[in-house]
Scaffold this active site. Structure first.
Site, PDB file in Angstrom:
ATOM      1  N   ASP A  28     -63.870 -25.338  34.119  1.00  0.00           N
ATOM      2  CA  ASP A  28     -62.547 -24.726  34.019  1.00  0.00           C
ATOM      3  C   ASP A  28     -61.571 -25.439  34.945  1.00  0.00           C
ATOM      4  O   ASP A  28     -61.372 -25.062  36.085  1.00  0.00           O
ATOM      5  CB  ASP A  28     -62.650 -23.236  34.399  1.00  0.00           C
ATOM      6  CG  ASP A  28     -61.341 -22.498  34.186  1.00  0.00           C
ATOM      7  OD1 ASP A  28     -60.704 -22.732  33.145  1.00  0.00           O
ATOM      8  OD2 ASP A  28     -60.952 -21.703  35.047  1.00  0.00           O
ATOM      9  N   ILE A  29     -60.981 -26.503  34.413  1.00  0.00           N
ATOM     10  CA  ILE A  29     -60.003 -27.289  35.168  1.00  0.00           C
ATOM     11  C   ILE A  29     -58.665 -26.952  34.547  1.00  0.00           C
ATOM     12  O   ILE A  29     -58.444 -27.258  33.396  1.00  0.00           O
ATOM     13  CB  ILE A  29     -60.239 -28.806  34.924  1.00  0.00           C
ATOM     14  CG1 ILE A  29     -61.693 -29.207  35.113  1.00  0.00           C
ATOM     15  CG2 ILE A  29     -59.256 -29.653  35.716  1.00  0.00           C
ATOM     16  CD1 ILE A  29     -62.144 -29.445  36.494  1.00  0.00           C
ATOM     17  N   GLU A  30     -57.783 -26.332  35.266  1.00  0.00           N
ATOM     18  CA  GLU A  30     -56.518 -26.032  34.604  1.00  0.00           C
ATOM     19  C   GLU A  30     -55.388 -26.807  35.252  1.00  0.00           C
ATOM     20  O   GLU A  30     -54.236 -26.421  35.194  1.00  0.00           O
ATOM     21  CB  GLU A  30     -56.292 -24.515  34.575  1.00  0.00           C
ATOM     22  CG  GLU A  30     -57.485 -23.816  33.915  1.00  0.00           C
ATOM     23  CD  GLU A  30     -57.214 -22.401  33.438  1.00  0.00           C
ATOM     24  OE1 GLU A  30     -56.041 -22.006  33.403  1.00  0.00           O
ATOM     25  OE2 GLU A  30     -58.186 -21.712  33.089  1.00  0.00           O
ATOM     26  N   GLN A  31     -55.758 -27.940  35.863  1.00  0.00           N
ATOM     27  CA  GLN A  31     -54.767 -28.698  36.620  1.00  0.00           C
ATOM     28  C   GLN A  31     -53.974 -29.673  35.751  1.00  0.00           C
ATOM     29  O   GLN A  31     -54.412 -30.076  34.688  1.00  0.00           O
ATOM     30  CB  GLN A  31     -55.504 -29.479  37.729  1.00  0.00           C
ATOM     31  CG  GLN A  31     -56.258 -28.573  38.690  1.00  0.00           C
ATOM     32  CD  GLN A  31     -57.379 -29.300  39.409  1.00  0.00           C
ATOM     33  OE1 GLN A  31     -57.170 -30.365  39.970  1.00  0.00           O
ATOM     34  NE2 GLN A  31     -58.578 -28.735  39.399  1.00  0.00           N
TER      35      GLN A  31
END
Ligand SMILES: *[C@@H]1O[C@H](CO)[C@@H](O)[C@H](O)[C@H]1NC(C)=O
Ligand SMILES: *[C@@H]1O[C@H](CO)[C@@H](O)[C@H](O)[C@H]1NC(C)=O
Ligand SMILES: *[C@@H]1O[C@H](CO)[C@@H](O)[C@H](O)[C@H]1NC(C)=O
Ligand SMILES: *[C@@H]1O[C@H](CO)[C@@H](O)[C@H](O)[C@H]1NC(C)=O
Length: 382
Positions: free
Chosen positions: A138-141
């Site tokens: 979960d990378i929301e960058q």
């Protein structure tokens, strides 16, 4: 990778009377061979799940014990974003459901291949010691299309999948993406590369007002048309629908209206986000259970927006300000579930399972059951 330490060493050092040393050693050898001290009532519950379901029901859990009330006849994967709970792991395994870790990492670090390798080794070790079945990344960058992070992210996903698949039989590696591949929230990712590199993408079909480019007014968290546009765009870039699990929100947004017109248009404060002049950040996220408790005291009653195919209502707070609340309910979710079936997506999931009312109150119980029931397209239900 080093073996986990035997945590219950004390048990071994004080054997029950009359147990010969040799039998004890044999017992210890067996435990070491199994690689474990399994916290479950049955040691086989610590084995990873190998079965691959035809339809995924992918559930995010954020902690505490609400999982005891989930509809386990449907769940295929639980992504645990709360504290590790071995009881949840054992229980999920007893129901044939996978339990996966959360994978989150700072993107500036992953450009270094050695950093990636050590991050993956650490996650893999954690998964093994906790008897988990994989990882949800979960990378929301933000990622700039021309930055080194762009390729490093695809590499991270590929290397994570290779390691997990090799080391934990039947394991699952998934990646969370925004509702659309069109650089939402300035996330320029190699979507096709990432989809190829993992088992499937979890599409977060919510927070779809994170960047409002038109009028600053309250709108649905996951409007039907906008949601479908996202899937069409993923599929158009030749991502197989079987690589896509649709995420639906079990929460809504409560907006304070600067002005609420007679035809229910709620003007909201301008809160910019990643380049857009306004955003759902002007609102407050509320779980479905809170919404269901509030709706009867609203001034509008439950309303349905035909264009967005979503429910909403207006209420007045004690200070006299008008609010508009947009959310998803069985009616809006079942429309999306039908799309999943028609387009042959891999499954459905929700952020997050804890949002429903599991208190056991008769009205709440009915509402909670209805939310679980609409997840599966009718044809797949027995
Ligand atoms: C995406 O990743 C794949 C696999 O690494 C690579 O072959 C492809 O060229 C990449 N696509 C873009 C547009 O960068
Ligand atoms: C605010 O709402 C009122 C009531 O519907 C309406 O008459 C008025 O035009 C609205 N004002 C603005 C600035 O939209
Ligand atoms: C809200 O009102 C409806 C219709 O009158 C009723 O069936 C429901 O039980 C009420 N919900 C709550 C939480 O009181
Ligand atoms: C949603 O899509 C349908 C079918 O393409 C169309 O008729 C309708 O006008 C659309 N609604 C909005 C709000 O765009």
């Amino acid at each position: 990778m080093s073996r986990p330490q035997l945590r219950r060493w004390g048990l071994v050092s004080s054997p029950p009377r009359g147990v010969p040393g040799l039998a004890l050693l044999a017992l210890l050898a067996l435990r070491l061979a199994a690689g474990t001290d399994c916290p479950c009532p049955e040691p086989e519950l610590c084995r990873p799940i190998r079965h691959h379901p035809d339809f995924e029901v992918f559930v995010f859990d954020v902690g505490q014990k609400t999982w005891k009330s989930y509809d386990w006849s449907q769940i295929t994967t639980v992504a645990t974003f709360g504290k590790y709970d071995s009881e949840l792991m054992c229980y999920a395994h007893s129901k044939g459901a996978r339990v996966v870790l959360k994978g989150d990492v700072s993107l500036k670090d992953i450009i270094d291949p050695a950093f990636r390798a050590s991050w993956i080794a650490q996650k893999l070790n954690l998964a093994k010691t906790q008897y988990m079945d994989g990882i949800n990344i979960d990378i929301e960058q933000e990622v700039n299309c021309l930055s080194p992070e762009y390729d490093a992210l695809t590499a991270l996903v590929k290397e994570t999948t290779d390691s997990f698949h090799r080391e934990i039989e039947g394991s699952q590696v998934t990646f969370d993406v925004a509702w659309s591949p069109k650089n939402i929230d300035r996330r320029c990712y190699n979507y096709t590369g990432i989809a190829d590199a993992c088992d499937f993408l979890f599409v977060m079909s919510y927070d779809e007002q994170s960047q409002i480019w038109s009028e600053c007014i309250a709108a649905a968290n996951a409007p039907y048309n906008q949601t479908l546009t996202g899937y069409n765009d993923y599929i158009k870039m030749s991502i197989n629908p079987k690589k896509l699990v649709m995420g639906v929100p079990w929460y809504g947004y409560d907006y304070t209206c600067l002005n609420l017109s007679e035809d229910h248009v709620c003007t909201i404060a301008k809160v910019p986000f990643r380049g857009a002049p306004c955003s759902d950040a002007a609102g407050r996220q509320v779980p479905y259970k809170t919404i269901m408790k509030q709706i009867n005291s609203s001034i509008s009653g439950n309303l349905w927006d035909k264009d967005q195919q979503a429910p909403y209502y207006n209420y007045k707070d004690p200070a006299g300000h008008f609010h508009q609340v947009w959310y998803d309910n069985p009616q809006s979710i079942s429309l999306k579930a039908t799309y999943i079936q028609n387009y042959g997506l891999r499954g459905i999931g929700m952020w997050n399972a804890n949002c429903l009312d599991y208190s056991g109150d008769a009205v709440a119980k009915q509402q909670t059951e209805e939310m679980w029931e609409v997840l599966k397209p009718k044809l797949l239900q027995r």
